[in-house]
Design a protein around this motif. Structure first.
Motif, PDB file in Angstrom:
ATOM      1  N   GLU A  64      17.030 -11.811   0.433  1.00 16.17           N
ATOM      2  CA  GLU A  64      16.199 -13.013   0.311  1.00 16.17           C
ATOM      3  C   GLU A  64      14.734 -12.609   0.191  1.00 16.17           C
ATOM      4  N   LYS A  65      13.995 -13.331  -0.643  1.00 19.38           N
ATOM      5  CA  LYS A  65      12.543 -13.113  -0.729  1.00 19.38           C
ATOM      6  C   LYS A  65      11.918 -13.717   0.516  1.00 19.38           C
ATOM      7  N   ALA A  66      11.373 -12.857   1.364  1.00 18.49           N
ATOM      8  CA  ALA A  66      10.842 -13.322   2.646  1.00 18.49           C
ATOM      9  C   ALA A  66       9.574 -12.587   3.069  1.00 18.49           C
ATOM     10  N   ILE A  67       8.996 -11.801   2.164  1.00 22.00           N
ATOM     11  CA  ILE A  67       7.758 -11.081   2.462  1.00 22.00           C
ATOM     12  C   ILE A  67       6.763 -11.383   1.348  1.00 22.00           C
ATOM     13  N   LEU A  68       5.569 -11.807   1.728  1.00 23.54           N
ATOM     14  CA  LEU A  68       4.520 -12.126   0.765  1.00 23.54           C
ATOM     15  C   LEU A  68       3.431 -11.065   0.841  1.00 23.54           C
ATOM     16  N   CYS A  69       3.135 -10.433  -0.293  1.00 23.75           N
ATOM     17  CA  CYS A  69       2.007  -9.502  -0.348  1.00 23.75           C
ATOM     18  C   CYS A  69       0.731 -10.328  -0.441  1.00 23.75           C
ATOM     19  N   GLY A  70      -0.132 -10.174   0.531  1.00 21.85           N
ATOM     20  CA  GLY A  70      -1.382 -10.909   0.555  1.00 21.85           C
ATOM     21  C   GLY A  70      -2.387 -10.438  -0.474  1.00 21.85           C
ATOM     22  N   ASN A  71      -2.158  -9.262  -1.056  1.00 16.43           N
ATOM     23  CA  ASN A  71      -3.071  -8.746  -2.069  1.00 16.43           C
ATOM     24  C   ASN A  71      -2.791  -9.360  -3.437  1.00 16.43           C
ATOM     25  N   CYS A  72      -1.515  -9.371  -3.856  1.00 19.25           N
ATOM     26  CA  CYS A  72      -1.189  -9.829  -5.210  1.00 19.25           C
ATOM     27  C   CYS A  72      -0.357 -11.106  -5.259  1.00 19.25           C
ATOM     28  N   GLY A  73       0.231 -11.497  -4.138  1.00 20.70           N
ATOM     29  CA  GLY A  73       1.048 -12.706  -4.111  1.00 20.70           C
ATOM     30  C   GLY A  73       2.510 -12.492  -4.454  1.00 20.70           C
ATOM     31  N   GLU A  74       2.909 -11.260  -4.680  1.00 21.63           N
ATOM     32  CA  GLU A  74       4.312 -10.962  -4.979  1.00 21.63           C
ATOM     33  C   GLU A  74       5.174 -11.264  -3.750  1.00 21.63           C
ATOM     34  N   GLU A  75       6.301 -11.930  -3.989  1.00 18.14           N
ATOM     35  CA  GLU A  75       7.261 -12.156  -2.908  1.00 18.14           C
ATOM     36  C   GLU A  75       8.339 -11.084  -3.018  1.00 18.14           C
ATOM     37  N   LEU A  76       8.516 -10.357  -1.933  1.00 14.82           N
ATOM     38  CA  LEU A  76       9.481  -9.262  -1.889  1.00 14.82           C
ATOM     39  C   LEU A  76      10.700  -9.678  -1.088  1.00 14.82           C
ATOM     40  N   THR A  77      11.843  -9.089  -1.439  1.00 12.93           N
ATOM     41  CA  THR A  77      13.002  -9.273  -0.576  1.00 12.93           C
ATOM     42  C   THR A  77      12.768  -8.422   0.673  1.00 12.93           C
ATOM     43  N   ILE A  78      13.517  -8.708   1.695  1.00 13.06           N
ATOM     44  CA  ILE A  78      13.403  -7.914   2.920  1.00 13.06           C
ATOM     45  C   ILE A  78      13.745  -6.458   2.623  1.00 13.06           C
TER      46      ILE A  78
END
Length: 108
Positions: A64-78
Motif C-alpha cells: 500500500e502507498k503509505a509514505i509521502l516524501c515531503g521533498n517531491c510529493g511521491e507516495e511510496l509503498t511501505i
C-alpha cells in the motif's frame, strides 16, 4: 497542512512534513496511518491529534502507498520505503535513517 496536494495532519507541520517533534533536514516523510487513512509526520503527532489509538500496517499490506516524501510529493509503498536505504527513489532526497527505530510503531 497541505504538502504536495496531500493533507498532512500534525503539530507545527511544515511544507516538507517536518513537525514539532521531528524537524531535522532529513525528517521529510509522512506516514499514512492504517487506523484512519490519514498522513501524519510521526507517531507523536498522531497521538496528540487523533482521537483513537494507532494501528500498525500488517505485512500483507506493505504494498500500500503509505509514505509521502515531503521533498517531491511521491507516495511510496511501505516496501519501497523500507527498501529505500533512507533515500527517496524518485528525487534522491535523504530521509532520516533513525526512523527505522520506529518501524515497530507503524508496521507489523
Amino acid at each position: 497542512m497541505i504538502v504536495h496536494g496531500v493533507v498532512v495532519k500534525g503539530v507545527e507541520v511544515d511544507s516538507q512534513t517536518r513537525c514539532k517533534h521531528y524537524h531535522t533536514e532529513r525528517d521529510i516523510i509522512a506516514i499514512k496511518f492504517k487506523c484512519c487513512d490519514t498522513y501524519y509526520p510521526c507517531h507523536l503527532c498522531h497521538e496528540e491529534c487523533a482521537d483513537h489509538k494507532a494501528l500498525t500496517w500488517p505485512k500483507e499490506e506493505w504494498n500500500e502507498k503509505a509514505i509521502l516524501c515531503g521533498n517531491c510529493g511521491e507516495e511510496l509503498t511501505i516496501n519501497e520505503y523500507m527498501n529505500s536505504k533512507s533515500t527517496c527513489p524518485n528525487c534522491s532526497a535523504s530521509f532520516n535513517p533513525g526512523c527505522q527505530l520506529h518501524y515497530h510503531l507503524y508496521f507489523d
